[in-house]
Design a protein around this motif. Structure first.
Motif, PDB file in Angstrom:
ATOM      1  N   LYS A 214       0.829  -1.200   0.000  1.00 39.99           N
ATOM      2  CA  LYS A 214       0.000   0.000   0.000  1.00 39.99           C
ATOM      3  C   LYS A 214       0.863   1.248   0.000  1.00 39.99           C
ATOM      4  CE  LYS A 214      -3.858  -2.258   0.435  1.00 39.99           C
ATOM      5  NZ  LYS A 214      -4.784  -2.375  -0.628  1.00 39.99           N
TER       6      LYS A 214
ATOM      7  N   GLU B 295      -8.152   3.130  -8.576  1.00 39.47           N
ATOM      8  CA  GLU B 295      -7.929   1.787  -9.115  1.00 39.47           C
ATOM      9  C   GLU B 295      -6.911   1.766 -10.249  1.00 39.47           C
ATOM     10  OE1 GLU B 295     -10.580  -1.407 -11.601  1.00 39.47           O
ATOM     11  OE2 GLU B 295     -11.575  -0.350  -9.953  1.00 39.47           O
TER      12      GLU B 295
ATOM     13  N   ASP C  33      -3.297   2.837  -7.454  1.00 42.12           N
ATOM     14  CA  ASP C  33      -3.047   1.443  -7.075  1.00 42.12           C
ATOM     15  C   ASP C  33      -2.248   0.670  -8.111  1.00 42.12           C
ATOM     16  OD1 ASP C  33      -4.454   1.926  -4.754  1.00 42.12           O
ATOM     17  OD2 ASP C  33      -6.268   0.866  -5.378  1.00 42.12           O
TER      18      ASP C  33
END
Length: 152
Positions: free
Chosen positions: A23, A62, A66
């Motif tokens: 993350k 997304e 990410d």
């Protein structure tokens, strides 16, 4: 030999899974981000989002934030997450007011998603807002790459 091959494949799958689950480190306090930016001489990316209601923000998360490509670049930035959700249980009332105060200063048009970049001296050096429904991240990668090239 077959066992060695199977072990090798399992190791590759494990490493890829671990890397994808890594993350980003987001801060939520501008003053803390400025301090780290100055110490490490890294630019800040201040990200304005409406995490629970803004469809382009969700897609940008997304497709861009990410992505493995951004994960590689992320170590060169101090990341600052400024959320303005509609649900009241996502952030504290104090954080909500703090985020709104930053929005009044750095996101005056109230556009989401919006990214504002600062150099390590605290000067705004660029911004980009919106996200294409075609889900094309090229513009965002060009933006962050230009911030890295011009960070001074």
């Amino acid at each position: 030999m077959k066992r060695l091959f199977v072990v090798f494949i399992m190791m590759i799958i494990g490493v890829n899974t671990w890397a994808q689950e890594e993350k980003l480190h987001w801060l939520t306090n501008f003053e803390e981000a400025q301090k780290i930016s100055k110490e490490e001489k890294k630019p800040i990316l201040m990200y304005f989002t409406g995490s629970d209601w803004c469809s382009p923000c969700k897609m940008l998360k997304e497709d861009f934030w990410d992505s493995p490509d951004f994960a590689v670049r992320s170590n060169n930035f101090v990341l600052l997450y400024i959320d303005e959700p509609r649900r009241t249980d996502i952030i504290t009332p104090e954080q909500r007011e703090y985020n709104r105060s930053l929005g009044r200063k750095f996101n005056q048009k109230g556009v989401f998603p919006n990214i504002v970049a600062f150099n390590y001296r605290g000067k705004v050096i660029g911004s980009i807002n919106g996200y294409s429904m075609l889900r094309d991240t090229e513009r965002h990668f060009t933006f962050v790459d230009s911030i890295l090239e011009n960070n001074n």
